[in-house]
Scaffold this motif. Sequence first.
Motif, PDB file in Angstrom:
ATOM      1  N   ALA A  29     -36.084 -13.000  -7.912  1.00  0.00           N
ATOM      2  CA  ALA A  29     -37.194 -13.437  -8.767  1.00  0.00           C
ATOM      3  C   ALA A  29     -37.818 -14.835  -8.317  1.00  0.00           C
ATOM      4  CB  ALA A  29     -36.884 -13.192 -10.345  1.00  0.00           C
ATOM      5  N   ASN A  30     -37.125 -15.512  -7.970  1.00  0.00           N
ATOM      6  CA  ASN A  30     -37.414 -16.587  -7.514  1.00  0.00           C
ATOM      7  C   ASN A  30     -37.881 -17.009  -6.058  1.00  0.00           C
ATOM      8  OD1 ASN A  30     -35.086 -16.659  -6.092  1.00  0.00           O
ATOM      9  ND2 ASN A  30     -34.160 -18.712  -6.579  1.00  0.00           N
ATOM     10  N   LEU A  31     -38.117 -15.909  -5.420  1.00  0.00           N
ATOM     11  CA  LEU A  31     -38.496 -15.878  -3.893  1.00  0.00           C
ATOM     12  C   LEU A  31     -40.077 -15.832  -3.967  1.00  0.00           C
ATOM     13  CD1 LEU A  31     -37.185 -15.816  -1.086  1.00  0.00           C
ATOM     14  CD2 LEU A  31     -37.416 -13.412  -1.269  1.00  0.00           C
ATOM     15  N   PRO A  32     -40.581 -16.746  -3.288  1.00  0.00           N
ATOM     16  CA  PRO A  32     -42.116 -16.801  -3.296  1.00  0.00           C
ATOM     17  C   PRO A  32     -42.846 -15.466  -2.815  1.00  0.00           C
ATOM     18  CG  PRO A  32     -41.398 -18.746  -2.353  1.00  0.00           C
ATOM     19  CD  PRO A  32     -40.412 -17.920  -2.503  1.00  0.00           C
ATOM     20  N   THR A  33     -43.929 -15.087  -3.386  1.00  0.00           N
ATOM     21  CA  THR A  33     -44.581 -13.660  -3.368  1.00  0.00           C
ATOM     22  C   THR A  33     -45.019 -13.597  -1.710  1.00  0.00           C
ATOM     23  OG1 THR A  33     -45.514 -13.610  -5.324  1.00  0.00           O
ATOM     24  CG2 THR A  33     -46.452 -12.210  -3.835  1.00  0.00           C
ATOM     25  N   GLU A  34     -45.387 -14.742  -1.198  1.00  0.00           N
ATOM     26  CA  GLU A  34     -45.900 -14.899   0.261  1.00  0.00           C
ATOM     27  C   GLU A  34     -44.557 -14.295   1.168  1.00  0.00           C
ATOM     28  OE1 GLU A  34     -46.127 -18.210  -1.587  1.00  0.00           O
ATOM     29  OE2 GLU A  34     -47.570 -17.129  -2.363  1.00  0.00           O
ATOM     30  N   VAL A  35     -43.596 -14.947   0.852  1.00  0.00           N
ATOM     31  CA  VAL A  35     -42.227 -14.683   1.699  1.00  0.00           C
ATOM     32  C   VAL A  35     -42.155 -13.117   1.423  1.00  0.00           C
ATOM     33  CG1 VAL A  35     -39.841 -15.115   1.835  1.00  0.00           C
ATOM     34  CG2 VAL A  35     -41.557 -17.162   1.430  1.00  0.00           C
ATOM     35  N   VAL A  36     -42.006 -12.709   0.123  1.00  0.00           N
ATOM     36  CA  VAL A  36     -41.616 -11.199  -0.081  1.00  0.00           C
ATOM     37  C   VAL A  36     -42.621 -10.408   0.825  1.00  0.00           C
ATOM     38  CG1 VAL A  36     -41.557  -9.312  -1.658  1.00  0.00           C
ATOM     39  CG2 VAL A  36     -40.593 -11.626  -2.182  1.00  0.00           C
ATOM     40  N   ASN A  37     -43.761 -10.795   0.813  1.00  0.00           N
ATOM     41  CA  ASN A  37     -44.766  -9.996   1.536  1.00  0.00           C
ATOM     42  C   ASN A  37     -44.672  -9.855   2.955  1.00  0.00           C
ATOM     43  OD1 ASN A  37     -45.998  -9.188  -1.072  1.00  0.00           O
ATOM     44  ND2 ASN A  37     -47.850 -10.682  -0.475  1.00  0.00           N
ATOM     45  N   THR A  38     -44.348 -11.205   3.491  1.00  0.00           N
ATOM     46  CA  THR A  38     -44.135 -11.239   4.998  1.00  0.00           C
ATOM     47  C   THR A  38     -42.795 -10.492   5.248  1.00  0.00           C
ATOM     48  OG1 THR A  38     -45.148 -13.312   5.173  1.00  0.00           O
ATOM     49  CG2 THR A  38     -43.486 -12.636   6.778  1.00  0.00           C
ATOM     50  N   LEU A  39     -42.004 -10.540   4.490  1.00  0.00           N
ATOM     51  CA  LEU A  39     -40.333  -9.641   4.845  1.00  0.00           C
ATOM     52  C   LEU A  39     -40.801  -8.194   4.730  1.00  0.00           C
ATOM     53  CD1 LEU A  39     -37.834 -11.775   2.697  1.00  0.00           C
ATOM     54  CD2 LEU A  39     -38.378 -11.805   5.353  1.00  0.00           C
ATOM     55  N   ASN A  40     -41.544  -7.788   3.783  1.00  0.00           N
ATOM     56  CA  ASN A  40     -41.898  -6.499   3.557  1.00  0.00           C
ATOM     57  C   ASN A  40     -42.550  -5.743   4.785  1.00  0.00           C
ATOM     58  OD1 ASN A  40     -40.671  -5.934   1.147  1.00  0.00           O
ATOM     59  ND2 ASN A  40     -42.348  -6.625  -0.182  1.00  0.00           N
ATOM     60  N   GLU A  41     -43.387  -6.724   5.378  1.00  0.00           N
ATOM     61  CA  GLU A  41     -44.369  -6.172   6.731  1.00  0.00           C
ATOM     62  C   GLU A  41     -43.180  -6.375   7.910  1.00  0.00           C
ATOM     63  OE1 GLU A  41     -47.704  -8.679   6.078  1.00  0.00           O
ATOM     64  OE2 GLU A  41     -48.196  -7.619   4.603  1.00  0.00           O
ATOM     65  N   SER A  42     -42.269  -6.768   7.916  1.00  0.00           N
ATOM     66  CA  SER A  42     -41.556  -7.083   9.116  1.00  0.00           C
ATOM     67  C   SER A  42     -40.782  -5.912   9.478  1.00  0.00           C
ATOM     68  CB  SER A  42     -40.533  -8.164   8.853  1.00  0.00           C
ATOM     69  OG  SER A  42     -40.947  -9.586   8.518  1.00  0.00           O
ATOM     70  N   THR A  43     -40.479  -5.889  10.862  1.00  0.00           N
ATOM     71  CA  THR A  43     -39.330  -4.689  11.603  1.00  0.00           C
ATOM     72  C   THR A  43     -38.054  -4.930  10.834  1.00  0.00           C
ATOM     73  OG1 THR A  43     -39.244  -5.942  13.425  1.00  0.00           O
ATOM     74  CG2 THR A  43     -41.243  -4.496  13.327  1.00  0.00           C
ATOM     75  N   PRO A  44     -37.322  -3.964  11.036  1.00  0.00           N
ATOM     76  CA  PRO A  44     -35.976  -4.164  10.790  1.00  0.00           C
ATOM     77  C   PRO A  44     -35.089  -5.111  11.848  1.00  0.00           C
ATOM     78  CG  PRO A  44     -36.190  -2.054  10.741  1.00  0.00           C
ATOM     79  CD  PRO A  44     -37.865  -2.593  11.169  1.00  0.00           C
ATOM     80  N   GLU A  45     -35.596  -5.258  12.953  1.00  0.00           N
ATOM     81  CA  GLU A  45     -35.044  -6.357  13.852  1.00  0.00           C
ATOM     82  C   GLU A  45     -35.408  -7.624  13.467  1.00  0.00           C
ATOM     83  OE1 GLU A  45     -36.141  -7.807  18.403  1.00  0.00           O
ATOM     84  OE2 GLU A  45     -35.746  -5.318  18.271  1.00  0.00           O
ATOM     85  N   HIS A  46     -36.625  -7.807  13.053  1.00  0.00           N
ATOM     86  CA  HIS A  46     -37.047  -9.303  12.621  1.00  0.00           C
ATOM     87  C   HIS A  46     -36.415  -9.713  11.397  1.00  0.00           C
ATOM     88  CE1 HIS A  46     -41.174  -9.046  15.219  1.00  0.00           C
ATOM     89  NE2 HIS A  46     -40.167  -9.768  15.811  1.00  0.00           N
ATOM     90  N   LEU A  47     -36.068  -8.591  10.564  1.00  0.00           N
ATOM     91  CA  LEU A  47     -35.473  -8.766   9.373  1.00  0.00           C
ATOM     92  C   LEU A  47     -34.005  -9.289   9.799  1.00  0.00           C
ATOM     93  CD1 LEU A  47     -36.587  -6.265   7.027  1.00  0.00           C
ATOM     94  CD2 LEU A  47     -37.185  -8.439   6.730  1.00  0.00           C
ATOM     95  N   ARG A  48     -33.385  -8.762  10.514  1.00  0.00           N
ATOM     96  CA  ARG A  48     -32.035  -9.252  11.046  1.00  0.00           C
ATOM     97  C   ARG A  48     -32.064 -10.512  11.558  1.00  0.00           C
ATOM     98  NH1 ARG A  48     -31.660  -3.899  10.698  1.00  0.00           N
ATOM     99  NH2 ARG A  48     -29.713  -3.195  10.148  1.00  0.00           N
ATOM    100  N   ASP A  49     -32.979 -10.880  12.324  1.00  0.00           N
ATOM    101  CA  ASP A  49     -33.213 -12.335  12.966  1.00  0.00           C
ATOM    102  C   ASP A  49     -33.375 -13.234  11.841  1.00  0.00           C
ATOM    103  OD1 ASP A  49     -32.796 -11.218  15.358  1.00  0.00           O
ATOM    104  OD2 ASP A  49     -35.082 -11.192  15.960  1.00  0.00           O
ATOM    105  N   VAL A  50     -34.269 -13.015  10.745  1.00  0.00           N
ATOM    106  CA  VAL A  50     -34.747 -13.584   9.912  1.00  0.00           C
ATOM    107  C   VAL A  50     -33.226 -13.948   8.846  1.00  0.00           C
ATOM    108  CG1 VAL A  50     -35.853 -13.802   7.491  1.00  0.00           C
ATOM    109  CG2 VAL A  50     -37.071 -13.402   9.500  1.00  0.00           C
TER     110      VAL A  50
END
Length: 107
Positions: A10-31
């Motif tokens: 709940a405390n994660l900023p919306t912009e971060v959530v949106n960026t993560l939702n648009e990311s590939t699985p590989e980028h998510l693992r890197d993040v």
Amino acid sequence: MSYEPPLPPANLPTEVVNTLNESTPEHLRDVATYAEELAEHKEREARLEEEADQDEAEKRPDDLPDAVPSKATITVKEINDNRYYYWQWREGDKVKSKYKAPVSPDE
């Protein structure tokens, strides 16, 4: 494992959530790897800063006034044939002093 996407904190900023939702699985693992390493780094920095603050407090003489930094040294000044102790330290190009006490006659 559920077929439903996970709910973001709940405390994660919306912009971060949106960026993560648009990311590939590989980028998510890197993040995830980067975020874990960054969190460890920030925790270590905070711990080192806290330890430095504790060391500073331990080194601080008991009779040092609050307005005087712990790096100050005691100096003797002679004024009109009387000797006085002063705390003295440097701030940039200036030397600052604060009165401490008279020098006792037996010193």
